[in-house]
Design an enzyme around this catalytic site. Structure first.
Site, PDB file in Angstrom:
ATOM      1  N   SER A 243       0.805  -1.206  -0.081  1.00  0.00           N
ATOM      2  CA  SER A 243       0.120   0.018  -0.072  1.00  0.00           C
ATOM      3  C   SER A 243       1.019   1.122  -0.101  1.00  0.00           C
ATOM      4  CB  SER A 243      -0.832  -0.085   1.329  1.00  0.00           C
ATOM      5  OG  SER A 243      -2.040   0.948   1.060  1.00  0.00           O
TER       6      SER A 243
ATOM      7  N   ASP B 116     -10.308  -3.246  -5.905  1.00  0.00           N
ATOM      8  CA  ASP B 116      -9.673  -2.670  -4.763  1.00  0.00           C
ATOM      9  C   ASP B 116     -10.689  -1.567  -4.286  1.00  0.00           C
ATOM     10  OD1 ASP B 116      -8.265  -0.785  -2.926  1.00  0.00           O
ATOM     11  OD2 ASP B 116      -6.271  -1.617  -4.140  1.00  0.00           O
TER      12      ASP B 116
ATOM     13  N   HIS C 149      -7.978  -4.765  -1.788  1.00  0.00           N
ATOM     14  CA  HIS C 149      -6.868  -4.295  -1.296  1.00  0.00           C
ATOM     15  C   HIS C 149      -5.783  -5.129  -0.400  1.00  0.00           C
ATOM     16  CE1 HIS C 149      -3.966  -0.808  -1.329  1.00  0.00           C
ATOM     17  NE2 HIS C 149      -4.028  -0.906   0.157  1.00  0.00           N
TER      18      HIS C 149
END
EC number: 3.1.2.2
Length: 306
Positions: free
Chosen positions: A115, A233, A289
């Protein structure tokens, strides 16, 4: 028939070669390159359910590897807090100092950023070429920033509520920029000039104010730059940012791929040259995600680390 003296002389001459041949036949296999990991928002270096699990997985798949999971702060609690509230430029500086002082990394290392850790490690590659980063793997990183309010259910949900209010109030105000990590890669495509002038982190590492040639040279020194994008996501907006794409300037509906961005066409970071040289790798995965199975990680990520 050779004299005893001649035989002794011949033996003395051949002994070093025999020893060298024996030694070459018994050399230990080379150690795998070290690995540096940087976690994402609301996570920590050593959470056994996330980065701790990744570390163990890599160590099992690649025996003998040295894995350093970056901790930004004095403990795990500070590490989590800093992922929300410590100036990213300070975090990158701290990471560079940790890497520079680690004797096990001095001959180079590979890196995986999860991330926001993806763009943070890219900043390390651009700003701190010593020790050298060899391969950078960005898993769900936001390299063109985000223009959507963060969603993080669970223990950190109250923090994300605060972040949403702060970004709505003024993402580019000085106080928000300096104190809120997510504001520092907030990219408003409708207010591009404000973004370029006020973003204290992303606009700098993406060369959007001026060209820093060392940033370009250092990034181009990577052997591979791998970017993983998650099709479903729900955290990153727009998801194209995970492959260095973004909204077309002036609106927030249509997205364009990296190859159509000014960053690429003007080659402000060297990404065009890297792409032509086969150094950019774009991986796509179904799911939300950072939803990664052990099997997928082993099949698609581990090969870049050996």
């Amino acid at each position: 028939m050779a004299s005893p003296g001649y035989r002794r002389l011949l033996a003395a001459a051949l002994l070093p070669w025999c020893c060298a041949a024996w030694a070459l036949g018994h050399l230990d296999p080379p150690s795998p390159p070290p690995l540096v990991i940087w976690h994402g928002m609301g996570d920590s270096c050593c959470n056994p359910m996330s980065m701790g699990s990744i570390k163990k997985m890599v160590e099992k798949e690649i025996p003998g590897i040295y894995v350093l999971s970056l901790e930004i702060g004095k403990n795990m609690v500070e590490d989590v807090e800093n992922s929300f509230f410590l100036n990213v430029n300070l975090q990158v500086g701290m990471a560079c100092q940790i890497l520079e002082k680690d004797p096990k990394l001095q001959h180079g290392y590979n890196a995986i950023g999860f991330s926001q850790g993806g763009q943070f490690l890219r900043a390390v590659a651009q700003r701190c070429p010593t020790p050298p980063m060899m391969t950078l793997i960005s898993v769900g990183g936001q390299h063109q920033g985000v223009f959507g309010l963060p969603r993080c259910p669970g223990e950190s949900s109250h923090i994300c509520d605060f972040i949403r209010k702060s970004l709505n109030a003024g993402a580019y105000s000085k106080v928000v920029q300096e104190r809120l990590v997510q504001a520092q890669y907030w990219h408003d495509p409708i207010k591009e000039e404000v973004y370029r002038n006020c973003s204290i982190f992303l606009a700098d590492i993406n060369q959007e104010r001026h060209i820093n040639e060392s940033y370009k040279e250092n990034l181009m020194a990577l052997k591979k730059f791998v970017m993983v994008k998650f099709f479903n996501d729900s955290i990153v907006d727009p998801v194209d940012s995970e492959w260095f794409g973004f909204y077309r300037s002036g609106q927030a509906k249509e997205t364009i791929p990296l190859q159509e961005t000014t960053l690429y066409t003007e080659d402000r970071l060297g990404l065009k040259k890297m792409d032509k040289a086969g150094k950019l790798v774009f991986l796509a995965k179904e799911g939300d995600h950072l939803q990664i199975s052990k099997e997928w990680f082993t099949a698609h990520i581990i090969p870049f680390l050996k």
